[in-house]
Design an enzyme around this catalytic site. Structure first.
Site, PDB file in Angstrom:
ATOM      1  N   GLY A 276       0.892  -1.394   0.101  1.00 57.46           N
ATOM      2  CA  GLY A 276      -0.047  -0.078  -0.084  1.00 57.46           C
ATOM      3  C   GLY A 276       0.803   1.203   0.096  1.00 57.46           C
ATOM      4  N   GLY A 277       0.404   2.332   0.773  1.00 60.49           N
ATOM      5  CA  GLY A 277       1.173   3.625   0.888  1.00 60.49           C
ATOM      6  C   GLY A 277       2.459   3.424   1.352  1.00 60.49           C
TER       7      GLY A 277
ATOM      8  N   GLY B 114      21.193  10.597 -32.661  1.00 62.64           N
ATOM      9  CA  GLY B 114      20.732  11.292 -31.382  1.00 62.64           C
ATOM     10  C   GLY B 114      21.504  10.626 -30.141  1.00 62.64           C
ATOM     11  N   ALA B 115      21.535   9.190 -30.033  1.00 62.44           N
ATOM     12  CA  ALA B 115      22.122   8.480 -29.149  1.00 62.44           C
ATOM     13  C   ALA B 115      23.425   8.964 -28.722  1.00 62.44           C
ATOM     14  CB  ALA B 115      22.089   7.049 -29.368  1.00 62.44           C
TER      15      ALA B 115
END
Length: 523
Positions: free
Chosen positions: A158-159, A411-412
Site C-alpha cells: 500500500g502506501g 541522437g544517441a
C-alpha cells in the site's frame, strides 16, 4: 529501557527466525559498527484506545530507531519490527520514523530504513495514515541533501511502498521481500487474475521487470553488506566528499606522465590495460563486454554495479580512480547492441541525477548504435522518456568525462555525454565511429538510385566501395576531433591514465546555473 528491549526481543526472535528472517535489532547490529548504536524513543507507546488497542501498548510501537556508525561514519537508521502489530504504521510509529529523518537532515548524515511491515495500522485510522504524508515529505526534503537507502526485508504494501520509492536506492532480499500497491487478494477480487506474492512484487520481479529494486540480494546479510559497500562511495551529504580510499594494487597507486605521445609506456601498463588494445572486434556486429573496459580502468578492478538486472543494455554503478569515488554510465554491447530504450534511458538518467546531486564525477563510456526502434517504444513514450537522459546530462554540473569506444550514432551519440551537452573532457579510441548513422545505412540512403540501377554483382562491389569511402570520410573519430567535439583520440590501453588525469584537472571545477525554482524535467 532494558525491560522494553529484553522481553520483546526474545519474542521477536522466535517469530522472525521461524520465517527465516532476522529481527529489527539483529538487522541494525549487522549494519552498524559493534557497540555504536544509540536508540531513541525506545519507550514510546501508542495512545490509541479503539478496538482494544489500549490493552496492548508495547514499548517502541513496532519500530526501532536511532543512530550509529558504519565504518566509523555517522548514519541514522530505523527498522520496522514485524513481531509488533505486523510492523504496521500507526501515529507513534510514524513519529519515531520522522524524528530520525529530521535528525539525519539536521546533522547531514545518510539514513537507512529497513521496511518489514504491513502498511497502515487499520485500528488507528486517519491518525496513522497521515504519518505516511509526514514521512514522504521528509523523503523529498532530504532528497539530494543526504543519501537515503531503503532495505526491504519483508512485506511493504500500500502506501508504505512510496517512501522507499522516494529514496536513492532500494535493496531487496530474495524470498522474503515483497512490494506492491495492491496484493494478490485484491487483484483477484477486482480483476479475477491469479498471481502469487513473489511473481507480483517479489525481489526478482522488482529487480528485473519494474526497476524498483536497485539490487537483488540472496539473503538479508548480503543485502546489508551491499548497503555498507554503497555507503563507501557516497558522501555523508551534498556538501561533503565521499571517503578517499587508495587502491590496493600498486600499479594503480601512481600514474605515469603521458608525454607528447599521449600514451602510457607499454612496460608500465597492467595486463588488463594492454588487453584493451585488442578488445574491439573486427566486425561492428560482434559484441564485447563493456565491463572489461570498466574493470581495466578503475582502481583494483572493483565496480559496484547498480540496477544490474534491469535494462542490461546500459550499465551504471560506482568505482574509484586514484581513490576518488566516481559514477559510471556505459552502454553494454552484449545486450541489444547497447541501444538505448525507455528503461535504459530512465535508468541512466536517474543515476546521472543522483551523481550530480551528491557531487560525484561521471565517467561515460559510449558504444551506442542509436535508440531502439519499434512501435512499442514509440507508443510507450521513448520521445518523452528518452528526453530524461538528455535533461540529466545537460543539467549536471559535476565533472564529466566521456570515452567513445566504438559506435556513437545519431541522437544517441548526443545523449550519451557529448561535448556540447555539457561533458568537460571527451575522448575516443581509434575504433570510434561518430556519425548520423552507420556507413552501410548511410550508403543505402545516399546512393539508393545508383545502386538500384546496377546488376547484383556490380551493386555489391559498388556498395562496398561507397561504404569504405563514407567510413574514411565521416565514420571515424578524426572528423569530430578536427572540429573540437573530441579533445583527443587515445590508445585504448592508456584510457585509465587519460581519465584519471582529466578527473584530477576537474576537481576544482565550478559551474553555476541561472536562478530558478526548478526545471521541468519531462516526467
Amino acid at each position: 529501557m532494558e525491560q522494553a528491549v529484553g522481553g520483546g526481543e526474545e519474542n521477536a526472535k522466535a517469530r522472525q527466525h521461524a520465517k527465516g528472517k532476522q529481527t529489527a535489532r539483529e538487522r541494525i547490529d549487522m549494519l552498524l559498527d559493534p557497540g555504536s548504536f544509540v536508540e531513541i524513543d525506545a519507550l514510546v507507546r501508542h495512545q490509541s484506545t479503539a478496538f482494544g488497542l489500549d490493552r496492548h501498548r508495547p514499548e517502541g510501537d513496532g519500530v526501532v530507531a536511532g543512530y550509529g556508525t558504519v565504518d566509523g561514519r555517522q548514519v541514522c537508521v530505523f527498522a520496522q519490527d514485524f513481531s509488533v502489530f505486523g510492523g504496521s504504521l500507526g501515529e507513534a510509529h510514524g513519529r519515531k520514523i520522522t524524528k530520525v529523518q529530521d535528525l539525519a537532515l539536521r546533522t547531514g548524515v545518510p539514513i537507512i530504513g529497513m521496511s518489514d511491515g504491513g502498511g497502515a495500522r487499520i485500528q488507528e485510522g486517519v491518525a496513522g495514515l497521515t504519518q505516511f504524508a509526514e514521512i514522504f515529505r521528509r523523503n523529498v526534503e532530504a532528497s539530494g541533501i543526504v543519501p537515503q537507502i531503503a532495505l526491504i526485508l519483508g512485506p511493504s504494501a500500500g502506501g508504505a511502498v512510496y517512501s522507499p520509492a522516494l529514496t536513492d536506492f532500494v535493496v531487496m532480499a530474495h524470498g522474503t521481500s515483497h512490494m506492491f500497491i495492491t496484493g494478490p487478494d485484491v487483484i483477484r477480487e477486482v480483476t479475477g487474475e491469479e498471481i502469487g506474492f513473489e511473481e507480483l512484487g517479489g525481489a526478482r520481479a522488482h529487480a528485473t521487470r519494474s526497476g524498483v529494486a536497485h539490487y537483488l540480494a540472496a539473503s538479508e546479510a548480503e543485502a546489508i553488506e551491499y548497503v555498507k559497500a554503497l555507503l563507501t562511495y557516497l558522501p555523508s551529504n551534498n556538501l561533503s566528499d565521499p571517503p578517499v580510499i587508495p587502491p590496493d594494487n600498486p600499479a594503480h597507486r601512481s600514474l605515469s606522465p603521458l608525454g607528447r605521445t599521449g600514451e602510457v609506456p607499454a612496460g608500465e601498463l597492467t595486463p588488463a590495460e594492454s588487453a584493451l588494445d585488442t578488445l574491439i572486434p573486427a566486425s561492428d556486429s560482434i559484441p564485447y563486454d563493456m565491463r572489461t573496459v570498466i574493470e581495466a580502468t578503475v582502481d583494483d578492478s572493483e565496480f559496484c554495479e547498480v540496477h544490474e538486472l534491469f535494462a542490461g543494455n546500459v550499465i551504471v554503478g560506482f568505482a574509484r580512480i586514484e581513490g576518488h569515488a566516481i559514477g559510471i554510465v556505459a552502454n553494454q554491447p552484449l545486450v541489444a547492441a547497447g541501444a538505448l530504450d525507455i528503461d535504459a534511458s530512465e535508468k541512466a538518467a536517474r543515476f546521472v541525477r543522483m551523481c550530480d546531486a551528491f557531487g560525484l564525477p561521471i565517467w561515460t563510456v559510449v558504444d551506442v548504435p542509436g535508440f531502439l526502434p519499434g512501435t512499442d517504444q514509440e507508443w510507450d513514450g521513448i520521445i518523452r522518456r528518452g528526453a530524461k537522459l538528455i535533461y540529466a546530462y545537460a543539467e549536471a554540473t559535476v565533472p564529466m568525462v566521456t570515452v567513445i569506444t566504438r559506435k556513437a550514432y545519431g541522437g544517441a551519440y548526443i545523449v550519451m555525454g557529448s561535448k556540447l551537452l555539457g561533458a568537460d573532457i571527451n575522448l575516443a579510441w581509434p575504433s570510434a565511429q561518430i556519425a548520423v548513422m552507420g556507413a552501410g545505412g548511410a550508403v543505402g540512403i545516399l546512393h539508393r538510385r545508383t545502386l538500384a540501377g546496377l546488376d547484383p554483382g556490380a551493386a555489391t562491389a559498388e556498395r562496398a566501395r561507397l561504404t569504405a569511402e563514407y567510413t574514411d570520410t565521416l565514420v571515424n573519430p578524426y572528423e569530430a576531433a578536427s572540429r573540437g567535439y573530441l579533445d583527443a583520440v587515445i590508445r585504448p590501453s592508456s584510457t585509465r591514465a587519460h581519465v584519471a588525469f582529466a578527473l584530477r584537472a576537474l576537481r576544482t571545477k565550478r559551474a553555476t546555473r541561472a536562478p530558478r525554482k526548478h526545471g521541468n524535467i519531462p516526467l
